[in-house]
Design a protein around this motif. Structure first.
Motif, PDB file in Angstrom:
ATOM      1  N   ILE A 369     -17.358 -24.063 -24.612  1.00  0.00           N
ATOM      2  CA  ILE A 369     -15.900 -23.870 -24.550  1.00  0.00           C
ATOM      3  C   ILE A 369     -15.185 -24.894 -25.413  1.00  0.00           C
ATOM      4  O   ILE A 369     -14.288 -24.553 -26.196  1.00  0.00           O
ATOM      5  N   VAL A 370     -15.564 -26.168 -25.267  1.00  0.00           N
ATOM      6  CA  VAL A 370     -14.914 -27.214 -26.065  1.00  0.00           C
ATOM      7  C   VAL A 370     -15.191 -26.992 -27.545  1.00  0.00           C
ATOM      8  O   VAL A 370     -14.301 -27.137 -28.395  1.00  0.00           O
ATOM      9  N   ILE A 373     -12.936 -24.271 -28.722  1.00  0.00           N
ATOM     10  CA  ILE A 373     -11.545 -24.722 -28.828  1.00  0.00           C
ATOM     11  C   ILE A 373     -11.324 -25.470 -30.135  1.00  0.00           C
ATOM     12  O   ILE A 373     -10.374 -25.210 -30.881  1.00  0.00           O
ATOM     13  N   SER A 377      -9.446 -23.822 -33.468  1.00  0.00           N
ATOM     14  CA  SER A 377      -8.068 -24.319 -33.515  1.00  0.00           C
ATOM     15  C   SER A 377      -7.675 -24.622 -34.952  1.00  0.00           C
ATOM     16  O   SER A 377      -8.450 -25.199 -35.714  1.00  0.00           O
ATOM     17  N   ALA A 383      -5.955 -28.756 -30.546  1.00  0.00           N
ATOM     18  CA  ALA A 383      -7.330 -28.942 -30.081  1.00  0.00           C
ATOM     19  C   ALA A 383      -7.418 -30.092 -29.083  1.00  0.00           C
ATOM     20  O   ALA A 383      -8.087 -29.976 -28.051  1.00  0.00           O
ATOM     21  N   SER A 386      -5.608 -29.010 -25.828  1.00  0.00           N
ATOM     22  CA  SER A 386      -6.367 -27.965 -25.139  1.00  0.00           C
ATOM     23  C   SER A 386      -7.612 -28.546 -24.481  1.00  0.00           C
ATOM     24  O   SER A 386      -7.934 -28.209 -23.334  1.00  0.00           O
ATOM     25  N   THR A 387      -8.303 -29.435 -25.182  1.00  0.00           N
ATOM     26  CA  THR A 387      -9.504 -30.053 -24.616  1.00  0.00           C
ATOM     27  C   THR A 387      -9.143 -30.937 -23.425  1.00  0.00           C
ATOM     28  O   THR A 387      -9.843 -30.939 -22.402  1.00  0.00           O
ATOM     29  N   PHE A 390      -8.348 -28.710 -20.557  1.00  0.00           N
ATOM     30  CA  PHE A 390      -9.585 -28.127 -20.039  1.00  0.00           C
ATOM     31  C   PHE A 390     -10.329 -29.145 -19.173  1.00  0.00           C
ATOM     32  O   PHE A 390     -10.863 -28.794 -18.106  1.00  0.00           O
TER      33      PHE A 390
END
Length: 606
Positions: A369-370, A373, A377, A383, A386-387, A390
């Motif tokens: 997932i990371v 992202i 991105s 990024a 979002s990280t 998350f």
């Protein structure tokens, strides 16, 4: 564009494979290096246990789960210790007082009376008091008391054989080896209790490496027999009403008591789900019950113990039965640990920790997932945010998974994986951008057929070289090359043969030029060489050498056709022949025409 997209996903896939392979290699190395494994495992185990403590503390703040009101702790607290000492003149108090207490409590019809106390031989105890006490204890079927196991050597205490009635039967269908951790000795209590009808269980506890109690072992092993933890014995009897004396550990590592499942870890321990700080369960000082028993609580209503589970134990700090636990205040008396275990069994509320395979799947998902992202991105800020979100979301998930589903999913390794995968993703993205830049730069500057610099790059390089030569007062030269009778190759052998001639001539030019020279395709069959810091004489020498190298090399146009190729060359030098790039090209071009007009396969000098 399709190639670029394929390249991006290839690098992204390679990155994921690299991360997962690194994890697998690390796991294998840890398995083969016991010292490294112990250090690594200890560090992450302690760190992960701390995250468990924080989650449990947050649950306590939210008052979830709630303690069972039917569990009552009769506490020998500091006030009780002082009161009973004054009343009876000694501590421990005479055994007949406990006998009277049992008779008094049984009149109130409790469900169970559990003594978290060990009644061993005492020099001060009288035989009459002991007999009255043991007779009273053995009179009731709902009385429980404690006897612990240890590792004392046989020359200190001879290990005793315990009667079969104290052990339990376990059908073990799991991969947990309970027999691997056996106690070698036990501290026996009064023989009349051991050989009587009173229920006996162990108060032994399990401490993690940081000294905190998070787990309890429901089943202990001594002399190859299974013996129950004290509150497990009492709770199991409460749940199945003593109809079932055989227990099963199923293939999912659950110790089953009817519909109650106690998830066990690889060591056979159950992870407790805590209800709050010390005093969360109903606590009544023992001295108040003793006073009521003796008729001294005038004007105070009787305590209601009907159908209650009564657990009697010490909470006074001076009696040293305190344990470090993972909730607020961090200190519990042993009797409340029993209350917590009993409560967990009634609520079917133990914590289950995910296994290695599940942990690896979680870490893999986090990494993927990371990585997605970051790789997808277009903005670095997006990024990062979002990280971060998350990571925060994962922490919330780990908390609510424990609170709502009693499932302990890992935090430390996934969070570290988020950080590591974020950094590695940016590194992979940087490499991808560098590759894209290199690819785009190559498209913009390299001729696709000959892999020489293209015409645009030639013009830029010529201007820059002229500026450098002016600045440092150095000469440089230009060679223009034209393949003789090139049209003949296309007409006779086809355009593919012509392309092959162009590629082979380009290769000879590159092999016979310096690393600092610029070999370019000027257009059609014409090519150029810019020779920095080269005067006219050296340029002519190099041009003649290249001309000879081409003429001496046989060219393979087809598997059966070999031909000889020649070139004509023109040379010009700055500042001898021109002061501008265009004039320099024109001067070399005139030399090239001179070579063609005078028989080709030579160097022309205008």
């Amino acid at each position: 564009m399709k190639n670029l997209i394929k390249t991006k996903w290839f690098i992204y896939g390679t990155y994921l494979l690299l991360v997962l392979t690194t994890l697998l290699i690390g796991f294998v190395l840890l398995q083969n290096n016991s010292t490294l494994k112990n250090v690594f495992v200890s560090f992450f185990e302690v760190a992960e246990n701390r995250t468990f403590d924080y989650r449990q503390s947050l649950q306590v703040l939210h008052k979830r789960p709630l303690p069972n009101k039917d569990i009552v702790v009769l506490a020998i607290d500091d006030a009780s210790l002082e009161s009973l000492w004054d009343k009876y003149g000694e501590w421990p108090i005479p055994r007949n007082v406990y006998g009277d207490l049992v008779n008094f409590l049984e009149q109130k019809k409790p469900q169970s009376i559990i003594f978290d106390l060990m009644f061993i031989k005492s020099m001060r105890a009288s035989a009459e008091a002991d007999k009255y006490f043991t007779d009273t204890m053995n009179k009731y079927p709902n009385i429980y008391t404690a006897m612990n196991f240890d590792y004392q050597p046989s020359d200190v205490r001879v290990p005793v054989e315990l009667p079969e009635r104290l052990s339990i039967n376990i059908e073990n269908k799991s991969n947990i080896n309970l027999l691997r951790k056996q106690f070698t000795n036990c501290r026996p209590v009064l023989a009349e209790l051991i050989n009587g009808r009173v229920n006996i269980g162990s108060p032994n506890i399990v401490r993690n490496k940081d000294g905190i109690i998070r787990n309890i072992r429901p089943v202990l092993v001594y002399q190859d027999n299974y013996y129950p933890y004290l509150s497990f014995k009492a709770a199991a009897d409460y749940i199945n009403q003593k109809h079932e004396t055989n227990f099963e550990i199923d293939s999912n590592n659950n110790l089953k008591v009817l519909d109650t499942k106690i998830p066990l870890n690889k060591d056979g321990d159950a992870i407790l789900n805590w209800y709050g700080p010390s005093g969360t369960h109903t606590m009544i000082p023992l001295y108040k019950i003793i006073n009521e028993m003796n008729g001294e609580n005038k004007g105070i209503s009787n305590f209601d113990f009907k159908d209650k589970i009564i657990i009697i134990g010490t909470t006074a700090m001076s009696l040293h039965d305190t344990k470090s636990v993972p909730v607020q205040d961090g200190v519990y008396p042993g009797v409340e640990v029993h209350a917590t275990f009993f409560n967990n069994m009634l609520d079917n509320n133990f914590i289950k920790k995910t296994g290695f395979v599940t942990d690896l799947m979680i870490i893999s998902a986090v990494v993927a997932i990371v990585g997605a992202i970051v790789m997808l991105s277009t903005s670095t800020l997006f990024a990062v945010l979002s990280t971060t979100l998350f990571g925060i979301a994962y922490l919330f998930i780990s908390y609510y998974t424990m609170e709502l589903y009693n499932l302990w999913i890992p935090v430390v390794l996934p969070v570290m994986s988020i950080i590591a995968s974020f950094a590695l993703s940016f590194l992979a993205k940087y490499l991808l951008k560098a590759r894209d830049f290199e690819y785009q730069y190559k498209l913009a500057t390299i001729d696709g057929l000959t892999e020489l610099y293209n015409h645009r790059y030639f013009q830029d390089a010529l201007r820059k070289q002229m500026d450098i030569s002016r600045r440092y007062n150095q000469p440089f030269s230009l060679i223009i090359v034209d393949i003789d009778f090139f049209k003949k190759f296309n007409d006779t052998y086809g355009h593919q043969a012509g392309d092959a001639v162009l590629r082979q001539v380009a290769k000879i030019l590159k092999n016979n030029s310096r690393a600092t020279d610029y070999v370019c395709r000027y257009g059609g069959e014409e090519m150029t060489i810019i020779l920095p810091n080269t005067n006219a004489e050296d340029a002519l020498f190099n041009a003649n050498r290249i001309c000879k190298a081409v003429a001496d090399t046989p060219f393979n146009l087809t598997p059966v056709d070999k031909v000889n190729v020649t070139i004509s060359l023109g040379v010009s030098t700055f500042p001898d022949n021109a002061q501008t790039p265009q004039d320099l090209i024109e001067w070399a071009d005139k030399g090239l025409y001179y070579a063609k007009e005078h028989g080709r396969n030579q160097v022309g000098r205008y």
